[in-house]
Motif scaffolding. Structure first.
Motif, PDB file in Angstrom:
ATOM      1  N   GLU A 655       0.680  -1.224  -0.058  1.00  0.00           N
ATOM      2  CA  GLU A 655      -0.102  -0.009  -0.010  1.00  0.00           C
ATOM      3  C   GLU A 655       0.929   1.271   0.036  1.00  0.00           C
ATOM      4  O   GLU A 655       0.646   2.197  -0.681  1.00  0.00           O
ATOM      5  N   ARG A 656       1.958   1.331   0.753  1.00  0.00           N
ATOM      6  CA  ARG A 656       2.870   2.499   0.950  1.00  0.00           C
ATOM      7  C   ARG A 656       3.576   2.692  -0.607  1.00  0.00           C
ATOM      8  O   ARG A 656       3.588   3.620  -0.840  1.00  0.00           O
ATOM      9  N   GLU A 657       3.994   1.633  -1.025  1.00  0.00           N
ATOM     10  CA  GLU A 657       4.780   1.717  -2.523  1.00  0.00           C
ATOM     11  C   GLU A 657       3.740   2.188  -3.505  1.00  0.00           C
ATOM     12  O   GLU A 657       4.257   2.946  -4.338  1.00  0.00           O
ATOM     13  N   ILE A 658       2.538   1.730  -3.403  1.00  0.00           N
ATOM     14  CA  ILE A 658       1.565   1.977  -4.473  1.00  0.00           C
ATOM     15  C   ILE A 658       1.295   3.669  -4.243  1.00  0.00           C
ATOM     16  O   ILE A 658       1.141   4.623  -5.236  1.00  0.00           O
ATOM     17  N   ARG A 659       0.849   4.143  -2.910  1.00  0.00           N
ATOM     18  CA  ARG A 659       0.791   5.546  -2.640  1.00  0.00           C
ATOM     19  C   ARG A 659       1.803   6.466  -3.168  1.00  0.00           C
ATOM     20  O   ARG A 659       1.184   7.433  -3.706  1.00  0.00           O
ATOM     21  N   TRP A 719      -7.961  10.372  -6.770  1.00  0.00           N
ATOM     22  CA  TRP A 719      -6.618   9.887  -6.821  1.00  0.00           C
ATOM     23  C   TRP A 719      -5.603  10.816  -6.077  1.00  0.00           C
ATOM     24  O   TRP A 719      -4.706  10.187  -5.266  1.00  0.00           O
ATOM     25  N   CYS A 720      -5.899  11.899  -5.994  1.00  0.00           N
ATOM     26  CA  CYS A 720      -5.145  13.127  -5.484  1.00  0.00           C
ATOM     27  C   CYS A 720      -5.302  12.809  -4.030  1.00  0.00           C
ATOM     28  O   CYS A 720      -4.364  12.832  -3.208  1.00  0.00           O
ATOM     29  N   ALA A 721      -6.386  12.612  -3.582  1.00  0.00           N
ATOM     30  CA  ALA A 721      -6.758  12.298  -2.052  1.00  0.00           C
ATOM     31  C   ALA A 721      -6.199  11.017  -1.491  1.00  0.00           C
ATOM     32  O   ALA A 721      -5.763  11.115  -0.527  1.00  0.00           O
ATOM     33  N   TYR A 722      -6.294  10.106  -2.448  1.00  0.00           N
ATOM     34  CA  TYR A 722      -5.704   8.577  -2.076  1.00  0.00           C
ATOM     35  C   TYR A 722      -4.192   8.987  -2.024  1.00  0.00           C
ATOM     36  O   TYR A 722      -3.752   8.389  -0.878  1.00  0.00           O
ATOM     37  N   ALA A 723      -3.457   9.831  -2.549  1.00  0.00           N
ATOM     38  CA  ALA A 723      -2.185   9.974  -2.631  1.00  0.00           C
ATOM     39  C   ALA A 723      -1.573  10.986  -1.623  1.00  0.00           C
ATOM     40  O   ALA A 723      -0.301  11.106  -1.371  1.00  0.00           O
ATOM     41  N   GLY A 742      -2.848  10.204   3.174  1.00  0.00           N
ATOM     42  CA  GLY A 742      -3.630   9.761   2.094  1.00  0.00           C
ATOM     43  C   GLY A 742      -4.975   9.106   2.764  1.00  0.00           C
ATOM     44  O   GLY A 742      -5.273   8.703   3.677  1.00  0.00           O
ATOM     45  N   VAL A 743      -6.022   9.023   1.548  1.00  0.00           N
ATOM     46  CA  VAL A 743      -7.528   8.678   1.931  1.00  0.00           C
ATOM     47  C   VAL A 743      -7.493   7.290   1.306  1.00  0.00           C
ATOM     48  O   VAL A 743      -7.316   7.165   0.150  1.00  0.00           O
ATOM     49  N   GLY A 744      -8.069   6.243   2.056  1.00  0.00           N
ATOM     50  CA  GLY A 744      -8.738   4.796   1.406  1.00  0.00           C
ATOM     51  C   GLY A 744      -7.510   3.814   1.276  1.00  0.00           C
ATOM     52  O   GLY A 744      -6.144   4.138   1.611  1.00  0.00           O
ATOM     53  N   SER A 745      -7.773   2.827   0.349  1.00  0.00           N
ATOM     54  CA  SER A 745      -6.625   1.930   0.396  1.00  0.00           C
ATOM     55  C   SER A 745      -7.053   1.037  -0.982  1.00  0.00           C
ATOM     56  O   SER A 745      -8.308   0.795  -1.295  1.00  0.00           O
ATOM     57  N   LEU A 746      -5.813   0.562  -1.720  1.00  0.00           N
ATOM     58  CA  LEU A 746      -6.073  -0.263  -2.763  1.00  0.00           C
ATOM     59  C   LEU A 746      -5.840  -1.684  -2.577  1.00  0.00           C
ATOM     60  O   LEU A 746      -6.126  -2.432  -3.685  1.00  0.00           O
ATOM     61  N   THR A 747      -5.285  -1.868  -1.331  1.00  0.00           N
ATOM     62  CA  THR A 747      -4.915  -3.474  -1.373  1.00  0.00           C
ATOM     63  C   THR A 747      -5.757  -4.106  -0.371  1.00  0.00           C
ATOM     64  O   THR A 747      -5.702  -5.324  -0.200  1.00  0.00           O
ATOM     65  N   THR A 748      -6.731  -3.380   0.251  1.00  0.00           N
ATOM     66  CA  THR A 748      -7.861  -3.963   1.251  1.00  0.00           C
ATOM     67  C   THR A 748      -9.123  -3.844   0.899  1.00  0.00           C
ATOM     68  O   THR A 748      -9.807  -3.025   1.574  1.00  0.00           O
ATOM     69  N   LYS A 749      -9.585  -4.119  -0.571  1.00  0.00           N
ATOM     70  CA  LYS A 749     -10.800  -4.054  -0.836  1.00  0.00           C
ATOM     71  C   LYS A 749     -11.838  -4.890  -0.089  1.00  0.00           C
ATOM     72  O   LYS A 749     -11.897  -5.939   0.110  1.00  0.00           O
ATOM     73  N   THR A 750     -13.126  -4.079   0.406  1.00  0.00           N
ATOM     74  CA  THR A 750     -13.774  -4.731   1.205  1.00  0.00           C
ATOM     75  C   THR A 750     -15.332  -4.687   0.380  1.00  0.00           C
ATOM     76  O   THR A 750     -15.326  -3.556  -0.419  1.00  0.00           O
TER      77      THR A 750
END
Length: 896
Positions: A655-659, A719-723, A742-750
């Motif tokens: 998650e950190r690497e993606i962000r 995407w800017c908020a996520y980053a 950042g806001v949200g997660s790309l690796t823990t989709k619920t």
């Protein structure tokens, strides 16, 4: 109206000496005063007295009062000797002052001395005033010349081979000068000066005239001098015509008319202007936006001769007359015009008047467009000569039209740029400003790429080319030409998409095969472009220069060398291409998170078919979902697979690497630059609607409705908020503080939670069918096309959270009795939604209630503002749910 200017229309030259510019201007002012006193005396007035003298950088303004010798009538005179013709505002200003003076002194004559002459509007004003005021007079340089000649005070130089007569005013007297022409070329050989008195022409007059602009570098001699007196042989300036490309994708050259695309409005405007003698025009745009291509296209449609000249070879004011001579002789060779026997090409005005006096074939014209005109602005004298062409052709609209094309992203860099002269050109011209290609023009180029490559472009590759090119013609052609070469080498479209089509990579490939010597030579040309070819060949071997010419990295323009494109020159000088990433993000982080979680669960990559099967969807849906990952540099895509890059798949904290990588990619994006600019203007806050409008302006090649662009804007901001670059703030976004997580997660989709909405907006049939199936089988998976009904059921309260895991729902207790839907329970739920109880009461009181009226009840309950069609939709949906709950409605009555 102002009469046509002829070759013999004289000029008045003031010669005075001084130690510096200020003292010389002062001396010329006193000289001008005494000269005007002499003119007034020739008009019958006593020696006038000076009342006011103003010396200006571009001329003199002298107010004179005088008294007539015969009747003692008083007169005031104002003289304006300027670099350009006196305009109507200056003429009306003097007449206004004269009118005010006449309140005190009715018997007052007024003289306006306008040197060199009046503009057409000013001449028309003077003519109209003279009809009602016989005591108002206007004299131009030509009138003064005629006056002095009639009084025998001058001795003009005559003959077949002289032109451009001049009256020279000096402290020692007045003299006549003219340009002696070569009888063959009709160009200037030398300046000859004549004196009325027997004393001849003083050496000081010859010397000062030799230093004046009138001489134009020609030798100056006394009239009647021996044949051994200096004579200048004519050396024609280097005139280079602009030539176009040989294909659709040859971006190093302007597009030939055969390969020209779009610009229909601009073409029509200029064609109409040329056909109706509409005066000069200016083409403005940034580098590579198609000015030269448009010039070639318009020139090819002219009924007569259309020429586009590269003004990088213009090095002196004599270039202008040489270019006009080239155009006129071309027209004569083609049999379109017969030039007069007394033609002169010695000066710009003489050349223009020669063209104007020629015998023309019906409806034939000359169009001359001066391209690369920003290079002219480095020379004030040369710019002034072109300015005179613009002014002349705006006043004398007959057989020649001139255009000027310069780039707007270059001229402001020149510290010595003559802004006043540039603005004078634009003020009398029609300005045509080019924009980047639009969607239709880009589509035309892409269709031609498909035809040339024998392939049907995939939707993603088409979209990538559209977005990366930003509508810039040169960049689109460079990218499409690059792809055409790659197709021929056997690369697939998927492989090309994975390369990201970075234009900097193309420049790198341009330089990859160069030797150190070639690279050094290229850098030198880029640094000093346009550089003299002789200077380059003195520093570098001729073979190196020729090699760069053969590779089309350097082009020859007359005697100068330049890089094939300004953007390439910038890259060589700065090491970077001034182009930002410009793709469109269409799916939010939340939409992409499901794919990222799926890929990580399968070790970082998977086949699109496997993902599609697990999602119960198509491979195309998976491929589109992966698009944002590819554009942001998070994943690679090959045919049939999607793989996260190794740095993410193998990271301890994916998650950190993606962000981090998303933030880095967004900072390189053109949209982020726009957001920063808007934030600075809006005190850190940017409305999504404003951001959407700016994005639509910045991406002219991407089509979409206003609502579509609002969606794109909100997606980018998500995407800017996520980053951690921006944060939502009501209907706007603000810059996030440094270090934001950042806001949200790309690796823990619920599983997504179903949000409540407005009820009712859909008919109850499919929703009740879903309830029945869930009542029978709680594990029932609602088909994708029917999931929209889930929001209605959750809002109604018919579905409630299961409490077992997020995103799971069950049928509300008591809604079914022995497997049958309870109408009483459903009615209670209807009464519980906003507006439900009041709508049921209205329906009970009037079973013929209209749908719009029922919808209005819900409109009030939601504090909304709906159109009648929306209220009708809500009302009809309510009636359906009411009937399902056992209520009676009389449809026939309601429809009436």
């Amino acid at each position: 109206m102002l009469s046509q200017v002829v070759v013999q229309d004289p000029v008045i030259i003031l010669l005075a000496e001084g130690d510096d510019a200020g003292s010389q201007a002062n001396a010329r002012g006193h000289l001008f005063e005494s000269f005007m006193a002499r003119v007034m005396h020739q008009l019958g007035y006593k020696e006038p007295t000076q009342s006011k003298l103003n010396v200006r950088a571009d001329g003199f303004e002298v107010d004179i009062s005088a008294q007539h010798d015969l009747n003692d009538a008083h007169a005031v005179a104002e003289c304006k000797a300027l670099a350009t013709n006196i305009n109507v505002n200056q003429a009306t200003a003097f007449y206004g002052r004269l009118t005010a003076l006449r309140f005190k002194q009715t018997n007052l004559d007024g003289f306006l001395f306008a040197i060199p002459r009046l503009t057409a509007d000013a001449a028309q004003f003077v003519e109209s005033v003279r009809k009602n005021d016989p005591r108002f007079f206007a004299y131009t340089a030509g009138d003064i010349w005629d006056l002095l000649q009639r009084r025998g005070l001058t001795d003009p130089i005559s003959g077949e081979n002289v032109s451009d007569q001049a009256l020279v005013v000096h402290s020692s007297g007045i003299y006549c000068a003219a340009i002696e022409l070569d009888p063959e070329t009709r160009t200037g050989r030398r300046i000859v000066v004549n004196a009325k008195n027997r004393g001849g022409v003083p050496d000081s007059v010859l010397r000062q005239l030799d230093e004046s602009d009138y001489a134009r570098g020609l030798p100056v001699v006394a009239y009647g001098a021996s044949t051994s007196a200096p004579v200048s042989g004519y050396t024609a300036p280097v005139i280079v015509e602009v030539h176009g490309s040989g294909s659709d994708f040859e971006y190093q050259l302007p597009a030939s008319p055969k390969y020209f695309v779009g610009r229909r409005d601009a073409v029509n405007r200029i064609e109409d202007k040329v056909a109706h003698a509409g005066g000069p025009f200016v083409l403005n745009a940034q580098s590579g936006w198609g000015k030269s291509s448009l010039a070639l296209k318009v020139a090819s449609t002219v009924e007569g001769v259309g020429l586009v000249f590269d003004t990088r070879t213009a090095g002196a004011p004599t270039y202008v007359a040489g270019a006009l001579r080239h155009a006129a002789l071309t027209a004569q060779v083609r049999g379109l015009v017969k030039l007069p026997a007394d033609a002169t090409w010695a000066t710009t005005e003489g050349a223009l008047a020669t063209i104007d006096r020629a015998e023309w074939s019906p409806d034939k014209r000359i169009l001359v467009i001066f391209d690369q005109f920003e290079n002219v602005f480095t020379d004030t004298a040369l710019t002034a000569e072109f300015r005179d062409v613009a002014l002349w052709t705006s006043e004398n609209r007959s057989h020649i039209t001139v255009g000027f094309a310069w780039k707007t992203d270059y001229v402001d860099w020149i510290e010595t740029h003559p802004f006043r002269l540039r603005d004078q050109i634009r003020e009398v011209a029609t300005v045509v400003t080019l924009q980047p290609f639009g969607s239709a023009e880009v589509d035309t180029i892409l269709r031609r790429l498909e035809q040339a490559g024998g392939v049907a472009l995939s939707r993603e590759l088409r979209q990538r080319l559209r977005e990366y090119s930003q509508g810039l013609p040169w960049l689109l052609k460079k990218l499409t030409g690059h792809l055409l070469g790659e197709f021929k080498r056997g690369k697939t479209q998927e492989q090309l998409i994975s390369e990201a089509l970075n234009v900097q990579d193309l420049f790198v490939s341009d330089l990859a095969g160069l030797s150190p010597g070639e690279r050094e030579c290229l850098n030198f040309v880029a640094r000093f472009a346009p550089a003299q070819a002789s200077e380059v060949t003195e520093r570098f071997q001729a073979s190196l220069v020729q090699s760069l010419l053969n590779q089309r990295l350097v082009v020859q323009v007359g005697e100068k060398l330049d890089t094939y494109w300004d953007i390439f020159r910038d890259y060589l000088n700065t090491g970077r291409v001034p182009i930002e990433d410009s793709y469109i993000l269409r799916q939010s982080p939340n939409s992409v998170a499901r794919l990222v979680s799926e890929l990580l669960a399968q070790g970082g990559g998977a086949a699109t078919s496997a993902i599609a099967e697990s999602w119960d969807t198509t491979e195309n849906v998976v491929w589109n979902t992966a698009r944002e990952l590819r554009q942001l540099g998070l994943a690679r895509s090959e045919s049939g697979r999607v793989d996260l890059i190794a740095e993410i798949a193998e990271a301890v904290d994916s998650e950190r690497e993606i962000r981090t990588r998303v933030a880095r990619a967004l900072r390189r994006h053109k949209a982020w630059t726009i957001f920063i600019e808007l934030a600075e203007r809006g005190q850190g806050r940017v409305a999504a609607s404003l951001f959407a409008r700016r994005l639509q302006e910045a991406f002219p090649a991407v089509s979409g409705t206003t609502n579509t662009w609002v969606t794109y804007a909100r997606t980018f901001l998500a995407w800017c908020a996520y980053a951690g670059l921006a944060l939502p703030d009501a209907n706007a976004f603000i810059l996030a503080p440094d270090g934001s997580s950042g806001v949200g997660s790309l690796t823990t989709k619920t599983p997504a939670t179903i949000k409540r909405g407005v009820f009712p907006t859909l008919a109850p049939g499919p929703a009740i069918d879903i309830l029945s199936k869930l009542q029978e089988d709680p594990s029932y998976q609602v088909p994708r096309e029917k999931r929209k009904y889930l929001t209605q059921l959750v809002t109604l309260g018919a579905l409630v959270a299961s409490g077992v895991s997020p995103g799971e729902y069950r049928v509300a207790p008591g809604l079914f009795d022995a497997g049958v839907l309870s109408t009483q329970a459903l009615r209670q739920m209807l009464e519980g939604v906003p507006g439900g109880r009041d709508a049921i009461a209205a329906l009970t009181n009037d079973s013929g209630l209209r749908a719009v009226a029922a919808g209005a009840v819900f409109e009030g309950a939601y504090n909304a503002s709906w159109t009648d069609s929306t209220k009708d939709l809500v009302g009809r949906s309510f009636f359906g749910w009411a009937r399902a709950a056992g209520l009676s409605t009389r449809r026939g009555s309601r429809e009436k």
